[in-house]
Design a protein around this motif. Structure first.
Motif, mmCIF file in Angstrom:
data_model
loop_
_atom_site.group_PDB
_atom_site.id
_atom_site.type_symbol
_atom_site.label_atom_id
_atom_site.label_comp_id
_atom_site.label_asym_id
_atom_site.label_seq_id
_atom_site.Cartn_x
_atom_site.Cartn_y
_atom_site.Cartn_z
ATOM 1 N N ALA A 38 85.940 42.435 -11.074
ATOM 2 C CA ALA A 38 84.951 41.913 -10.118
ATOM 3 C C ALA A 38 83.708 42.800 -10.098
ATOM 4 N N THR A 39 83.909 44.114 -10.191
ATOM 5 C CA THR A 39 82.776 45.040 -10.248
ATOM 6 C C THR A 39 81.981 44.823 -11.527
ATOM 7 N N PHE A 40 82.692 44.650 -12.647
ATOM 8 C CA PHE A 40 82.024 44.374 -13.919
ATOM 9 C C PHE A 40 81.121 43.140 -13.808
ATOM 10 N N LYS A 52 72.741 49.411 -10.782
ATOM 11 C CA LYS A 52 73.538 49.606 -12.002
ATOM 12 C C LYS A 52 74.388 50.869 -11.905
ATOM 13 N N LYS A 53 73.767 51.946 -11.503
ATOM 14 C CA LYS A 53 74.496 53.221 -11.430
ATOM 15 C C LYS A 53 75.616 53.154 -10.400
ATOM 16 N N ALA A 54 75.356 52.512 -9.263
ATOM 17 C CA ALA A 54 76.398 52.382 -8.242
ATOM 18 C C ALA A 54 77.595 51.598 -8.772
ATOM 19 N N ALA A 59 83.101 51.444 -10.936
ATOM 20 C CA ALA A 59 84.057 50.990 -11.948
ATOM 21 C C ALA A 59 84.728 52.170 -12.637
ATOM 22 N N CYS A 60 83.939 53.185 -12.972
ATOM 23 C CA CYS A 60 84.494 54.348 -13.671
ATOM 24 C C CYS A 60 85.499 55.098 -12.801
ATOM 25 N N ILE A 65 91.223 56.503 -11.659
ATOM 26 C CA ILE A 65 92.360 56.545 -10.729
ATOM 27 C C ILE A 65 93.483 55.648 -11.243
ATOM 28 N N HIS A 66 93.130 54.455 -11.683
ATOM 29 C CA HIS A 66 94.122 53.499 -12.194
ATOM 30 C C HIS A 66 94.878 54.071 -13.389
#
Length: 206
Positions: A38-40, A52-54, A59-60, A65-66
């Motif tokens: 969803a973030t992508f 974009k940076k946010a 996502a990163c 964490i995942h």
């Protein structure tokens, strides 16, 4: 009834209770996939550098964490269940490639010529990884770990909170730098839901 039999029955009942109260580890992994994708999908070439940076940072952080949770909890459980290891062999190298791209992105600015291309490369890798897990590994886990899915889900929830807590400031900074409201609410809701389920499970066990 012998003491040993009573102890075995208590353990079985406790495991059943845990499985009923905790989200399964496979469903938690699917939720992670959905959240990151969803973030992508919020990312657009025409967006401001701030947005974009946010989105990229969010996502990163979620991917890091995942990946750590899978490597610490899910993959060892699958290896112990004696699967053929076909997908497992690719999973950690795929995580390492994602980490390489994440490191590259963090050394760039959203205005850099290769920023969009690098994020799209990360997105393609993640989509491939998600497809492998959701078509093969997660169904295998639901067959091989069916009596442990809730127990492992609770373990993952607890560990997620430990990993994420020191990064709460990073998440807040991302939201202030332009994270779209819908993504912010999704992420916040996931954290609150995980906290509630973990506390509910703990209070029931005590």
């Amino acid at each position: 009834m012998r003491t040993a039999d009573m102890t075995s029955d208590m353990r079985t009942n406790m495991r059943s209770l845990t499985n009923s109260l905790s989200p399964s580890i496979t469903n938690m992994i699917r939720m992670d996939h959905t959240s990151v994708l969803a973030t992508f999908h919020q990312y657009e070439i025409s967006s401001s550098p701030r947005t974009k940076k946010a989105l990229v940072d969010t996502a990163c952080m979620a991917l890091e964490i995942h990946a750590q949770l899978e490597e610490e909890i899910f993959y060892p459980a699958m290896r112990a269940a004696d699967t053929d290891g076909t997908v497992m062999e690719k999973s950690v190298p795929e995580h390492n490639e994602m980490r390489r791209l994440i490191t590259k992105l963090r050394g760039m600015e959203p205005t850099d010529a290769e920023y969009d291309q690098t994020f799209m490369e990360l997105m393609r890798d993640v989509l491939h990884h998600v497809a492998d897990e959701e078509t093969t590994l997660l169904p295998d886990a639901e067959r091989l770990l069916k009596d442990r899915l809730g127990e492992l889900g609770m373990e993952m929830t607890k560990r997620r909170m430990q990993i994420a807590a020191p990064r709460a400031g990073e998440f807040a900074s991302n939201t202030l730098r332009g994270l779209p409201t819908s993504t912010m609410l999704m992420a916040a809701g996931a954290v609150l839901a995980g906290t509630y389920l973990f506390r509910r499970s703990n209070s029931t066990h005590h």
